[in-house]
Scaffold this active site. Structure first.
Site, short mmCIF file in Angstrom:
data_model
loop_
_atom_site.label_atom_id
_atom_site.label_comp_id
_atom_site.label_asym_id
_atom_site.label_seq_id
_atom_site.Cartn_x
_atom_site.Cartn_y
_atom_site.Cartn_z
N HIS A 37 4.39 27.56 44.07
CA HIS A 37 2.93 27.63 43.85
C HIS A 37 2.50 29.00 43.31
CE1 HIS A 37 1.82 23.68 45.66
NE2 HIS A 37 3.02 23.85 46.22
N GLY A 133 10.26 16.44 44.62
CA GLY A 133 10.13 17.86 44.30
C GLY A 133 11.14 18.32 43.27
N SER A 136 10.95 14.98 38.31
CA SER A 136 11.25 13.80 37.48
C SER A 136 10.07 13.55 36.53
CB SER A 136 11.50 12.58 38.35
OG SER A 136 10.39 12.35 39.19
N ASP A 180 7.74 23.53 35.52
CA ASP A 180 8.66 22.39 35.37
C ASP A 180 8.98 22.11 33.91
OD1 ASP A 180 8.17 22.36 38.04
OD2 ASP A 180 6.93 20.57 38.02
P1 NG1 Z 1 6.62 19.33 41.59
O1 NG1 Z 1 7.47 19.68 42.75
O2 NG1 Z 1 7.42 18.86 40.40
O3 NG1 Z 1 5.51 18.41 41.92
C1 NG1 Z 1 4.63 21.13 41.28
C2 NG1 Z 1 4.04 21.63 39.97
C3 NG1 Z 1 4.62 22.99 39.54
C4 NG1 Z 1 4.55 24.00 40.68
C5 NG1 Z 1 5.17 23.38 41.94
C6 NG1 Z 1 5.06 24.27 43.16
C7 NG1 Z 1 3.41 19.88 38.36
C8 NG1 Z 1 3.87 19.02 37.26
N1 NG1 Z 1 4.33 20.69 38.91
O4 NG1 Z 1 5.96 20.74 41.08
O5 NG1 Z 1 3.93 23.46 38.41
O6 NG1 Z 1 3.25 24.42 40.91
O7 NG1 Z 1 4.54 22.14 42.28
O8 NG1 Z 1 5.73 25.47 42.96
O9 NG1 Z 1 2.26 19.85 38.74
#
Ligand code: NG1
Length: 450
Positions: A37, A133, A136, A180
């Site tokens: 985050h 997490g 995908s 990501d």
């Molecule tokens: P994931 O774990 O893929 O949902 C999300 C955000 C990242 C980042 C992380 C926390 C999206 C696509 N991805 O990742 O940008 O903030 O949480 O570190 O919103």
């Protein structure tokens, strides 16, 4: 890297559409080692692209229709028309990620080019556990955008495409950062990446070959279309409100300039160090604010409502609504950024025990200050440490999904056996498919049909 995934997509393409695909795209998922985050706060992250991927087999078609078959979501053909504003499938539907990537490309083209864009037929195969997490969703967004680009023989620089795709994914409703999409497009074998934002930059960080990365899936699914989406966007709103409050604190200390995201403080005219950012975040904010306290502190209710609305939080929650944990959230973000910078130095020096310590600190901070953990993730971290990991923490957005564990490579077998046979874990988790090593993988790329 599983070439079988590309073959599966290509074989199924032939079966579904009766002709061979013209090309394939493969896009990796990722594991984040540290820096949770921090991306949407303009501060660095340390992820690694992994050998779990989305593969698309595709072929151009006349007209503006895009047809897609998702092998993990039934074998039905779904379709839509390319348009500047593509109507969404129902919330949470996998087609929205394809639409996000393609609309993200269309949005950047001039009207003439956009008009000329024709569609394609696609088959999608994947082996990244969903809602775990491991990104995908971004792999599918990126692979879809690359498919449309290839159909039109267009190339876009990887950094630019990563920035486009970060924004493009907002289509599905999350107000995420750019980690990501960037690691998906810039990852390298045997390396993690330190990624910085605004502007986007990525530096490969060599991963020591004596250590393996093992993922433990808690089985708790963090649905980005439901409560996890609201919780994620609420964290994003809390951080933006924290920025407003900190700006006021800086103004009281004579600063005339304002910043938008915490990471802006690293740059002119502020030139703060990471430590100074942390000290400021720790000292200038209260842990928690009621709605009326925020309105009072920021002077204008409309400002608060605007930020909430921008993060898809409707209306005025009032004091009976949730509290805003601005101080706690920024404490996590600022300390986490410092951990990323330190961890990168530790990796360069091969000091993996100290790296593991930082992972554990990161988990505690995600649990206590950012409040994105849950008991099954905490339990997996504890069990991993009892089973010989040098470090363990939740990875990704949180609220479920996987833990990431660093384990000496010569002890991986024992580690897997110890976790899988742990009496405290339910059989659904000890299944081999839920606890598995991953390797640092190459970035998304095109592949010919063999
Ligand atoms: P994931 O774990 O893929 O949902 C999300 C955000 C990242 C980042 C992380 C926390 C999206 C696509 N991805 O990742 O940008 O903030 O949480 O570190 O919103």
């Amino acid at each position: 890297m599983s070439d079988s995934l590309l073959e599966r997509a290509a074989d199924e393409f032939r079966r579904q559409y009766g002709i061979p695909a013209a090309f394939c795209v493969r896009a990796p998922g990722r594991v984040n080692l540290l820096g949770e985050h921090t991306d949407y706060n303009g501060l660095p992250v340390l992820p690694m692209a992994i050998d779990r991927c989305i593969a698309i087999a595709a072929r151009p078609r006349d007209g503006r229709r895009v047809r897609a078959v998702g092998l993990d979501w039934g074998h039905e053909i779904e379709s839509f028309e390319l348009a500047p504003a593509i109507p969404k499938h129902p919330q949470g539907h996998w087609m929205n990620y394809i639409k996000a990537g393609m609309q993200g490309i269309l949005a950047k083209l001039c009207p003439d080019e956009r008009e000329g864009m024709t569609g394609c037929d696609m088959v999608i195969a994947g082996n990244i556990p969903a809602e775990a997490g491991l990104s995908s969703s971004s792999a599918l967004v990126v692979a879809s955008a690359m498919t449309l680009l290839h159909v039109h023989h267009r190339t876009v620089g990887r950094l630019t495409l990563a920035e486009w795709m970060a924004e493009a994914e907002w289509y599905v409703g999350t107000r995420g950062g750019g980690m990501d999409q960037a690691v998906c497009l810039l990852g390298q074998p045997d390396h993690a990446l330190q990624i910085d934002f605004f502007p986007l930059r990525a530096q490969p960080v060599s991963w020591p070959k004596e250590y393996a990365v093992v993922l433990c899936d808690s089985g708790v699914r963090a649905k980005k279309s439901e409560s996890a989406l609201r919780a994620y966007n609420f964290r994003s709103a809390e951080c933006r409100l924290a920025a407003r409050l900190l700006n006021q604190a800086l103004a009281r200390n004579g600063w005339e300039s304002q910043f938008q995201r915490l990471g802006d403080l690293l740059r002119p005219p502020f030139h703060f160090s990471y430590t100074e950012i942390r000290d400021l975040a720790e000292s200038a904010l209260r842990d928690t604010y009621r709605y009326s306290e925020l309105v009072q502190a920021l002077g204008e209710e409309s400002r608060v409502i605007e930020i909430l609305r921008d993060c898809s939080i409707p209306g005025d929650p009032g004091d009976s609504g949730p509290r805003f944990h601005c101080g706690k959230r920024y404490r996590h973000v600022a300390r986490e950024a410092l951990r990323v910078v330190k961890s990168r130095e530790l990796l360069d020096r091969g000091e993996m025990e100290a790296f593991g310590e930082l992972m554990l600190e990161g988990h505690a901070s995600a649990r206590d200050d950012f409040e994105i953990s849950c008991p099954p993730l905490d339990q997996l971290v504890r069990i991993a440490m009892e089973s010989g990991a040098v470090g363990a923490r939740l990875t990704g957005a949180g609220f479920g999904g996987c833990t990431v564990n660093v384990v000496r490579r010569d002890q991986v077998k024992e580690f897997l056996a110890a976790v899988r046979s742990h009496p405290g874990l339910p059989p659904s988790i000890t299944h081999p498919g839920m606890i598995f090593p991953v390797n640092a993988a190459p970035a998304a790329a095109y592949y010919p049909i063999s």
